[in-house]
Design a protein around this motif. Structure first.
Motif, short mmCIF file in Angstrom:
data_model
loop_
_atom_site.label_atom_id
_atom_site.label_comp_id
_atom_site.label_asym_id
_atom_site.label_seq_id
_atom_site.Cartn_x
_atom_site.Cartn_y
_atom_site.Cartn_z
N CYS A 51 47.80 32.22 40.08
CA CYS A 51 46.83 32.34 38.98
C CYS A 51 46.36 30.97 38.49
CB CYS A 51 47.40 33.14 37.82
SG CYS A 51 47.74 34.86 38.24
N VAL A 52 46.14 30.06 39.44
CA VAL A 52 45.60 28.75 39.08
C VAL A 52 44.16 28.93 38.62
CG1 VAL A 52 45.00 26.46 39.95
CG2 VAL A 52 47.10 27.59 40.74
N GLY A 53 43.88 28.55 37.38
CA GLY A 53 42.55 28.73 36.84
C GLY A 53 42.28 30.14 36.34
N GLY A 54 43.32 30.94 36.19
CA GLY A 54 43.15 32.30 35.71
C GLY A 54 43.56 33.33 36.75
N SER A 55 43.59 34.59 36.36
CA SER A 55 44.08 35.66 37.23
C SER A 55 42.97 36.43 37.94
CB SER A 55 44.92 36.64 36.41
OG SER A 55 44.12 37.31 35.44
N GLU A 56 41.72 36.04 37.77
CA GLU A 56 40.61 36.82 38.32
C GLU A 56 40.67 36.93 39.84
OE1 GLU A 56 37.46 39.31 38.29
OE2 GLU A 56 38.66 38.59 36.60
N LYS A 57 40.96 35.82 40.53
CA LYS A 57 41.01 35.85 41.99
C LYS A 57 42.15 36.75 42.49
CE LYS A 57 38.81 31.45 43.13
NZ LYS A 57 38.96 30.14 43.81
N LEU A 58 43.29 36.70 41.80
CA LEU A 58 44.41 37.56 42.18
C LEU A 58 44.05 39.02 41.99
CD1 LEU A 58 47.36 38.01 43.02
CD2 LEU A 58 48.00 37.71 40.61
N ARG A 59 43.41 39.35 40.88
CA ARG A 59 43.00 40.72 40.61
C ARG A 59 42.03 41.23 41.68
NH1 ARG A 59 43.72 42.34 35.08
NH2 ARG A 59 44.81 40.74 33.90
N GLN A 60 41.03 40.42 42.00
CA GLN A 60 40.05 40.82 43.00
C GLN A 60 40.70 41.02 44.36
OE1 GLN A 60 36.97 37.85 42.91
NE2 GLN A 60 36.14 38.54 40.95
N PHE A 61 41.57 40.09 44.74
CA PHE A 61 42.22 40.18 46.04
C PHE A 61 43.12 41.41 46.12
CE2 PHE A 61 45.58 38.80 49.11
CZ PHE A 61 44.76 38.70 50.23
N ALA A 62 43.87 41.68 45.05
CA ALA A 62 44.76 42.84 45.03
C ALA A 62 43.97 44.14 45.11
CB ALA A 62 45.63 42.82 43.77
N LEU A 63 42.83 44.21 44.43
CA LEU A 63 42.00 45.41 44.48
C LEU A 63 41.40 45.61 45.86
CD1 LEU A 63 40.20 45.22 41.01
CD2 LEU A 63 41.84 46.97 41.75
N LEU A 64 41.01 44.52 46.52
CA LEU A 64 40.49 44.62 47.88
C LEU A 64 41.57 45.14 48.84
CD1 LEU A 64 38.37 41.35 48.16
CD2 LEU A 64 37.51 43.68 48.05
N LEU A 65 42.79 44.62 48.69
CA LEU A 65 43.89 45.08 49.53
C LEU A 65 44.20 46.55 49.26
CD1 LEU A 65 46.53 42.19 49.65
CD2 LEU A 65 45.32 43.21 51.58
N LEU A 66 44.19 46.95 48.00
CA LEU A 66 44.47 48.34 47.65
C LEU A 66 43.40 49.27 48.22
CD1 LEU A 66 46.13 50.46 46.18
CD2 LEU A 66 44.85 49.93 44.09
N ALA A 67 42.14 48.85 48.16
CA ALA A 67 41.06 49.65 48.74
C ALA A 67 41.25 49.81 50.24
CB ALA A 67 39.71 49.01 48.42
N THR A 68 41.62 48.71 50.90
CA THR A 68 41.83 48.75 52.35
C THR A 68 43.03 49.63 52.69
OG1 THR A 68 40.97 46.49 52.47
CG2 THR A 68 42.08 47.34 54.42
N ALA A 69 44.12 49.48 51.93
CA ALA A 69 45.31 50.28 52.17
C ALA A 69 45.07 51.76 51.91
CB ALA A 69 46.46 49.79 51.29
N SER A 70 44.11 52.07 51.04
CA SER A 70 43.76 53.46 50.73
C SER A 70 42.70 54.00 51.67
CB SER A 70 43.28 53.56 49.27
OG SER A 70 44.26 53.10 48.37
N ASN A 71 42.41 53.24 52.74
CA ASN A 71 41.47 53.65 53.78
C ASN A 71 40.05 53.82 53.25
OD1 ASN A 71 40.86 54.15 56.47
ND2 ASN A 71 41.21 56.35 56.30
N LYS A 72 39.68 52.98 52.30
CA LYS A 72 38.30 52.96 51.82
C LYS A 72 37.45 52.16 52.80
CE LYS A 72 39.49 54.96 47.92
NZ LYS A 72 39.12 56.36 47.62
#
Length: 290
Positions: A51-72
Motif C-alpha cells: 500500500c505504498v501511496g495508498g491502498s487503491e492499487k491493491l484494491r483494484q488488483f484484488a478485485l481483478l483477481l477475484l473477477a478472474t477467479a470467479s470466471n468473469k
C-alpha cells in the motif's frame, strides 16, 4: 543449491511467503490479457501489496483477481460491494487451496477487512485468488491449452511466440526447476523438488552480481546442464540487466538535470495573474527607481 547473498531482498520478504508472491506475479504477467492489470514488474506488485501511496492499487488488483477467479470475462469490473459474496462462493469451491494457506475468514467480510490485514495475509489471499483462477477460469485454461499445443509441435519447441510469458521453467535439471520472471528486470527462482516443499519458490538472484554468483556455483556442478545454464545466465541475463541499469541511470540523471533547471527558474506573481521569470540583468536593475 543455496541462494546468493541478498540480505535486502530477504529482509523485504521476511513478512510474507516469497514463493506465493512469485506465483502471484507470474500469474499477473503470464495471463495479463485476461487479468487486464497494469502491473508489469515485481516492484510494482510489492508496492501495491504494501500500500505504498495508498491502498487503491491493491484494491483494484484484488478485485481483478477475484473477477478472474470467479470466471468473469476479461473486461469484467467488480465493485467493492461484490467482494463478500464472491469471496464466500469462491471459498466454498476452493477449500483444498485454502487449507494450505493462512487466510482468515474475516477477509471475506469486505475488501476493507482484506486491506486491514498484514502483508503476509494479503499475499496469501492474492495467491489463493490466482490459484483458483488457474483452476476455474475458462479463458486462462484456453491460453494454457494453446501454449501447451505449441510445445507439442517439434518445430515450435525452440521458437515460442511472445503472446505469453514463458509457461515452462527457464531450466529443469535433476527435478529442480529454475524460473525466470520479469519484463524489464530479471528474478531467478528455484522451485523445490522435495515432496514437503513442492511448489515453493526460492529467490536466487535479481542483480548482475547475484546472477554471476549463481553461475559460478552452477559451474562447480558436474553436469553439462548446470554449465549450460550458467553460460545462459552470464551471456544473456547479466548483459540484459546491465543494459537496464544503464538506462535507468540515464533517466535518473536526466530527471535530476530537469529538477535542477526548474529549481533555478525564479518566478513571481504579477497582477495579470501570469507566472513570469524575474530578470536580474544589471541594465534593468539600474532603470528602477528606489
Amino acid at each position: 543449491m543455496s541462494p546468493s547473498a541478498n540480505s535486502k531482498t530477504e529482509a523485504a520478504n521476511a513478512d510474507y511467503a516469497p514463493g506465493n508472491f512469485a506465483s502471484v506475479f507470474a500469474f499477473a504477467t503470464t495471463f495479463s490479457s485476461v487479468l487486464r492489470s497494469d502491473i508489469r514488474e515485481p516492484e510494482e506488485l510489492e508496492d501495491a501489496i504494501r500500500c505504498v501511496g495508498g491502498s487503491e492499487k491493491l484494491r483494484q488488483f484484488a478485485l481483478l483477481l477475484l473477477a478472474t477467479a470467479s470466471n468473469k470475462p476479461p473486461n469484467a469490473r467488480l465493485s467493492e460491494d461484490q467482494w463478500p459474496k464472491l469471496c464466500n462462493e469462491l471459498a466454498a469451491d476452493s477449500v483444498d487451496i485454502l487449507r494450505r494457506l493462512q487466510v482468515p475468514e474475516a477477509v471475506a467480510d469486505s475488501i476493507d477487512s482484506f486491506v486491514d490485514h498484514d502483508v503476509a495475509v494479503r499475499v496469501d489471499v492474492l495467491f489463493w485468488l490466482a490459484e483458483a483462477a488457474v483452476a476455474s477460469n475458462s479463458f486462462v485454461k484456453k491460453l494454457i491449452d494453446q501454449e501447451v499445443a505449441k510445445y507439442r509441435k517439434p518445430s515450435a519447441a525452440t521458437h515460442v511466440k511472445s503472446e505469453l510469458v514463458r509457461l515452462q521453467p527457464f531450466a529443469e535439471i535433476a527435478r529442480q526447476r529454475y524460473w525466470l520472471f520479469g519484463s524489464k528486470t530479471r528474478q531467478l527462482y528455484l522451485e523445490s523438488g522435495s515432496q514437503r516443499g513442492k511448489g515453493r519458490l526460492e529467490l536466487l538472484a535479481q542483480t548482475p552480481d547475484e546472477f554471476t554468483a549463481v553461475a559460478d556455483e552452477l559451474r562447480t556442478q558436474r553436469t553439462h546442464a548446470h554449465k549450460d545454464l550458467a553460460d545462459s545466465l552470464v551471456e544473456d541475463v547479466v548483459p540484459f540487466l546491465e543494459t537496464q541499469i544503464r538506462k535507468r541511470v540515464r533517466v535518473e540523471k536526466a530527471m535530476q538535470r530537469q529538477a535542477l533547471a526548474l529549481a533555478n527558474v525564479h518566478i513571481y506573481d504579477t497582477r495579470t495573474r501570469k507566472r513570469q521569470r524575474v530578470n536580474y540583468e544589471e541594465d534593468n536593475l539600474s532603470a528602477l527607481d528606489f
